[in-house]
Write a protein that holds these residues in place. Structure first.
Motif, short mmCIF file in Angstrom:
data_model
loop_
_atom_site.label_atom_id
_atom_site.label_comp_id
_atom_site.label_asym_id
_atom_site.label_seq_id
_atom_site.Cartn_x
_atom_site.Cartn_y
_atom_site.Cartn_z
N GLN A 68 -1.89 5.09 96.40
CA GLN A 68 -1.97 6.00 95.26
C GLN A 68 -1.81 5.19 93.97
OE1 GLN A 68 0.76 9.25 95.43
NE2 GLN A 68 0.17 10.07 93.45
N VAL A 69 -2.67 5.46 93.01
CA VAL A 69 -2.63 4.73 91.75
C VAL A 69 -1.60 5.35 90.81
CG1 VAL A 69 -3.95 4.14 89.69
CG2 VAL A 69 -5.03 4.00 91.94
N GLN A 70 -0.87 4.50 90.14
CA GLN A 70 0.08 4.95 89.13
C GLN A 70 -0.07 4.11 87.88
OE1 GLN A 70 4.03 4.89 91.00
NE2 GLN A 70 4.04 7.11 90.84
N LEU A 71 0.10 4.76 86.73
CA LEU A 71 0.17 4.07 85.44
C LEU A 71 1.55 4.36 84.87
CD1 LEU A 71 -3.30 5.00 83.87
CD2 LEU A 71 -2.67 2.88 85.01
N VAL A 72 2.27 3.32 84.51
CA VAL A 72 3.62 3.48 83.97
C VAL A 72 3.69 2.80 82.62
CG1 VAL A 72 6.07 3.10 84.33
CG2 VAL A 72 4.58 3.57 86.29
N GLU A 73 4.10 3.56 81.61
CA GLU A 73 4.20 3.03 80.25
C GLU A 73 5.63 2.58 79.95
OE1 GLU A 73 1.30 6.69 79.60
OE2 GLU A 73 3.23 6.37 80.63
N PHE A 74 5.73 1.57 79.08
CA PHE A 74 7.01 1.07 78.62
C PHE A 74 6.90 0.80 77.12
CE2 PHE A 74 8.69 0.35 82.81
CZ PHE A 74 7.58 0.07 83.58
N GLY A 75 8.05 0.82 76.43
CA GLY A 75 8.08 0.29 75.08
C GLY A 75 8.20 1.29 73.95
N SER A 77 -10.95 -2.06 91.27
CA SER A 77 -11.44 -2.52 89.98
C SER A 77 -10.94 -1.59 88.88
CB SER A 77 -12.97 -2.57 89.95
OG SER A 77 -13.51 -1.27 90.06
N MET A 78 -10.84 -2.18 87.67
CA MET A 78 -10.43 -1.40 86.50
C MET A 78 -11.44 -1.65 85.41
SD MET A 78 -6.34 -2.13 86.58
CE MET A 78 -6.00 -1.00 85.25
N ASN A 79 -11.94 -0.60 84.80
CA ASN A 79 -12.90 -0.77 83.72
C ASN A 79 -12.21 -0.49 82.40
OD1 ASN A 79 -15.21 -1.23 82.27
ND2 ASN A 79 -16.14 0.73 82.79
N VAL A 80 -12.48 0.65 81.81
CA VAL A 80 -11.91 0.95 80.50
C VAL A 80 -10.44 1.33 80.64
CG1 VAL A 80 -12.07 2.41 78.46
CG2 VAL A 80 -14.15 1.75 79.70
N MET A 81 -9.64 0.76 79.75
CA MET A 81 -8.24 1.15 79.63
C MET A 81 -8.01 1.54 78.19
SD MET A 81 -6.28 -1.72 81.91
CE MET A 81 -4.85 -0.67 82.23
N ASN A 140 -4.27 5.42 79.66
CA ASN A 140 -5.40 6.00 80.38
C ASN A 140 -6.25 4.86 80.92
OD1 ASN A 140 -8.55 6.84 79.69
ND2 ASN A 140 -7.42 8.44 80.75
N ALA A 141 -6.74 5.02 82.15
CA ALA A 141 -7.55 3.94 82.72
C ALA A 141 -8.54 4.48 83.73
CB ALA A 141 -6.66 2.90 83.39
N GLU A 142 -9.71 3.85 83.76
CA GLU A 142 -10.73 4.18 84.76
C GLU A 142 -10.58 3.18 85.91
OE1 GLU A 142 -14.75 3.40 83.64
OE2 GLU A 142 -15.53 5.02 84.90
N ILE A 143 -10.19 3.68 87.07
CA ILE A 143 -9.82 2.82 88.18
C ILE A 143 -10.56 3.24 89.45
CG2 ILE A 143 -7.91 2.10 89.67
CD1 ILE A 143 -6.05 2.55 87.27
N TYR A 172 -7.23 7.96 85.28
CA TYR A 172 -5.82 8.20 85.55
C TYR A 172 -5.05 8.20 84.24
CZ TYR A 172 -6.80 7.24 90.47
OH TYR A 172 -7.30 7.29 91.76
N TRP A 173 -3.92 8.94 84.22
CA TRP A 173 -3.05 9.01 83.05
C TRP A 173 -1.63 8.60 83.42
CZ3 TRP A 173 -4.72 10.20 78.19
CH2 TRP A 173 -5.98 10.79 78.07
N GLY A 174 -0.97 7.95 82.46
CA GLY A 174 0.44 7.70 82.61
C GLY A 174 1.25 8.93 82.22
N GLN A 175 2.56 8.82 82.32
CA GLN A 175 3.44 9.95 82.07
C GLN A 175 3.75 10.12 80.57
OE1 GLN A 175 4.50 7.03 82.99
NE2 GLN A 175 6.31 6.59 81.73
N GLY A 176 3.45 9.11 79.78
CA GLY A 176 3.69 9.18 78.34
C GLY A 176 4.99 8.53 77.93
#
Length: 119
Positions: free
Chosen positions: A1-8, A30-34, A95-98, A108-112
């Motif tokens: 399962q793909v996950q995006l996690v933001e920091f900062g 593969s990952m295209n646009v982020m 946000n990323a196209e994976i 896919y979207w991160g949690q913010g």
């Protein structure tokens, strides 16, 4: 399962800087646009910046010259934010196209992560 996690994210004064990062994990083929989007209270989510797999970038007019998007080979995208203004206050989403080994390219979207700029 793909996950995006933001920091900062965090709190900063007007004119300050923050660096956001977003790490992708999972069985990624593969990952295209982020990119980065943001949503302020009472407003619609809006594009901040995007970067393609060939590092072609696109920015919202409101952040041109102040924000820089970049990515590395470790499936991470960054957003360097300088000269921050109170209007930049929002929840920032990655946000990323994976494509995975079993699924075609999917967004896919991160949690913010919250960014607050005080005046």
């Amino acid at each position: 399962q793909v996950q995006l996690v933001e920091f900062g994210g965090g709190l900063v004064h007007t004119g300050g800087s923050l660096r956001l990062s977003c790490a992708a994990s999972g069985k990624i083929f593969s990952m295209n646009v982020m990119g980065w989007y943001r949503q302020a209270p009472g407003k619609q989510r809006e594009l901040v910046a995007t970067i393609t797999g060939r590092s072609r970038t696109n920015y919202a007019d409101s952040v041109k010259g102040r924000f820089t998007i970049s990515r590395d080979s470790a499936k991470t995208v960054y957003l360097q934010m300088n000269s921050l203004k109170p209007d930049d206050t929002a929840v920032y989403y990655c946000n990323a196209e994976i494509a995975t080994l079993s699924d075609p390219p999917t967004w896919y979207w991160g949690q913010g992560t919250q960014v607050t700029v005080s005046s």
